[in-house]
Enzyme design. Structure first.
Site, PDB file in Angstrom:
ATOM      1  N   GLY A  30     -24.107   2.375 -67.582  1.00 50.74           N
ATOM      2  CA  GLY A  30     -23.071   2.328 -68.638  1.00 50.74           C
ATOM      3  C   GLY A  30     -21.618   1.656 -68.004  1.00 50.74           C
ATOM      4  O   GLY A  30     -21.807   0.862 -67.093  1.00 50.74           O
ATOM      5  N   CYS A  31     -20.531   1.859 -68.633  1.00 49.32           N
ATOM      6  CA  CYS A  31     -19.261   1.258 -68.270  1.00 49.32           C
ATOM      7  C   CYS A  31     -19.152   1.636 -66.494  1.00 49.32           C
ATOM      8  O   CYS A  31     -19.214   2.773 -66.410  1.00 49.32           O
ATOM      9  CB  CYS A  31     -18.159   1.856 -68.974  1.00 49.32           C
ATOM     10  SG  CYS A  31     -16.274   1.264 -68.419  1.00 49.32           S
ATOM     11  N   PHE A  32     -18.845   0.527 -66.122  1.00 47.15           N
ATOM     12  CA  PHE A  32     -18.633   0.869 -64.383  1.00 47.15           C
ATOM     13  C   PHE A  32     -17.377   1.307 -63.951  1.00 47.15           C
ATOM     14  O   PHE A  32     -17.533   1.896 -62.863  1.00 47.15           O
ATOM     15  CB  PHE A  32     -18.930  -0.608 -63.610  1.00 47.15           C
ATOM     16  CG  PHE A  32     -18.061  -1.677 -64.161  1.00 47.15           C
ATOM     17  CD1 PHE A  32     -17.141  -1.757 -64.827  1.00 47.15           C
ATOM     18  CD2 PHE A  32     -18.817  -3.010 -64.130  1.00 47.15           C
ATOM     19  CE1 PHE A  32     -16.064  -2.744 -65.268  1.00 47.15           C
ATOM     20  CE2 PHE A  32     -18.096  -4.307 -64.531  1.00 47.15           C
ATOM     21  CZ  PHE A  32     -16.844  -3.846 -65.026  1.00 47.15           C
TER      22      PHE A  32
END
Length: 402
Positions: free
Chosen positions: A21-23
């Site tokens: 997902g979002c890093f």
């Protein structure tokens, strides 16, 4: 965070690229793990265009199978942190059964992916994927969507994405974990929420993995909370029996509950001033006490609360919201003014502020813990030339000395 000191004999440096997902959140979580040397946000497993944030979030590439994934390159000392332990943390930190998304983040850039650099990493990844699949199925989850592939190239993300959470201290950590762990024997028992179905309570949604916003909220806002409304920590899957309306994927989320039902929820980090104003509205409502605490009001002399508090047994007066000790009965005296009067506050319990209201020059007293207005201090108006701390009884609670 300070990195572990490693001599040449104990160093086995490896790196692996992980997408979940979002890093932003994963980068910070990996950096907090003992044995991790570096965690770097970036892009991988795409082709056909330049790997930049602007390009991968383009609407035309939202469902493009050639889009790059948001990933984190984790460099670690495998002698301190095994690949198995790292990948277990990876699987447990997100929901690998979601395809091309994590929660509200939807698109191929958010896919679950492991990009290995050696055969040991490859074998460990496939083995843990199979093991975790069985555990997830027992808990009612579907098939794991995580792709396991060799790394071809990693592109570092733009500088403003690196250490993003540290650069943006007021926010939240998305927590899309399933709550299923590899070590099921150590999984916490089902939490009993029956206590929360009676009266008022504060529930803080915590993260099973490292969440800097959660830790900041604990250390800077509620580490010294001693208030009469109980505060509880829960994970998103530990809310059974409660009527919750707020989304539960962001940590921290602060939820105010009365008789088991959510009254109000607040997503993300909340500073101390905001927390106590929110708590004040919840506990005090539309009352004289709220007006005094937050609007710098003044109670009437010889009010009901003054009559109750003027002759209490030996003990301590505390902040009505935070529960922090403010004034001791041994320093109380009868000033004849109709307001509680003290010679001294408890050490380091109050702050002093210039007050020019009503055409006067006075020194206002606030609670150091919650910031609420308490009253004023008047120089040398106490016994034997001491000061007189003139305090509103309505914003205090009393605790008898044991």
């Amino acid at each position: 965070m300070p990195k572990p000191k490693m001599d040449n004999a104990s160093v086995n440096v490896q790196s692996i690229v992980l997408g979940s997902g979002c890093f932003w959140g994963p980068e910070k979580r990996y950096e907090a793990m003992t044995g991790v040397i570096d965690a770097e946000s970036g892009y991988a497993d795409g082709k056909g265009f330049k790997a930049t944030y602007k390009n991968i979030i383009s609407s035309q590439r939202r469902f493009d199978n050639n889009n790059y994934a948001e990933v984190v390159k984790v460099t670690y000392n495998a002698n301190m942190l095994s690949t198995e332990k790292l990948l277990k943390a990876y699987f447990e930190s997100h929901d690998p059964t979601q395809k091309n998304r994590q929660g509200n983040d939807v698109g191929t850039q958010y896919r679950s992916i492991i990009l290995f650099e050696n055969n040991e990493q490859k074998e460990t990844a496939f083995s843990l994927k199979s093991e975790y699949q069985m555990l997830l199925q027992k808990s009612g989850y579907g098939d794991i969507q995580t792709k396991i592939k060799p790394l071809t190239r990693f592109y570092p993300a733009e500088e403003y994405h690196q250490n993003y959470l540290a650069k943006n201290p007021n926010g939240y950590c998305p927590d899309h974990s399933t709550g299923v762990t590899f070590d099921q024997a150590s999984t916490e028992a089902v939490v009993d929420n029956s206590e929360l179905t009676q009266g008022k309570h504060i529930v803080v949604l915590d993260s099973r993995s490292y969440c800097p916003y959660c830790e900041k909220f604990k250390s800077t806002v509620v580490n010294d909370y001693q208030g009469s409304i109980p505060l509880h920590y829960r994970y998103a899957d530990q809310l059974k029996g409660l009527d919750i309306m707020s989304a539960t994927w962001a940590t921290p989320t602060i939820i105010l509950i009365e008789n088991g039902k959510e009254v109000k929820g607040f997503q993300g980090y909340m500073d101390r001033e905001t927390f106590y104003k929110v708590l004040g509205a919840f506990k005090l409502g539309d009352s004289e006490a709220f007006d005094i605490a937050f609007q710098k009001g003044t109670e009437r002399p010889f009010c009901k609360q003054y009559d109750i508090f003027k002759n209490t047994p030996d003990g301590v007066f505390v902040d009505k919201l935070s529960g922090a000790p403010l004034f001791d009965t041994k320093d109380r005296f009868n000033s004849g003014t109709g307001w509680l009067s003290f010679k001294y506050p408890v050490k380091n319990s109050v702050t002093y502020h210039k007050d020019l209201s009503h055409g006067m020059v006075r020194t206002e007293i606030r609670s150091k813990s919650s910031g609420i207005h308490l009253g004023h201090v008047f120089k040398k108006e106490g016994p034997n030339g001491t000061d007189r701390y003139c305090i509103n009884a309505t914003v205090l609670d009393f605790k008898k000395r044991s």
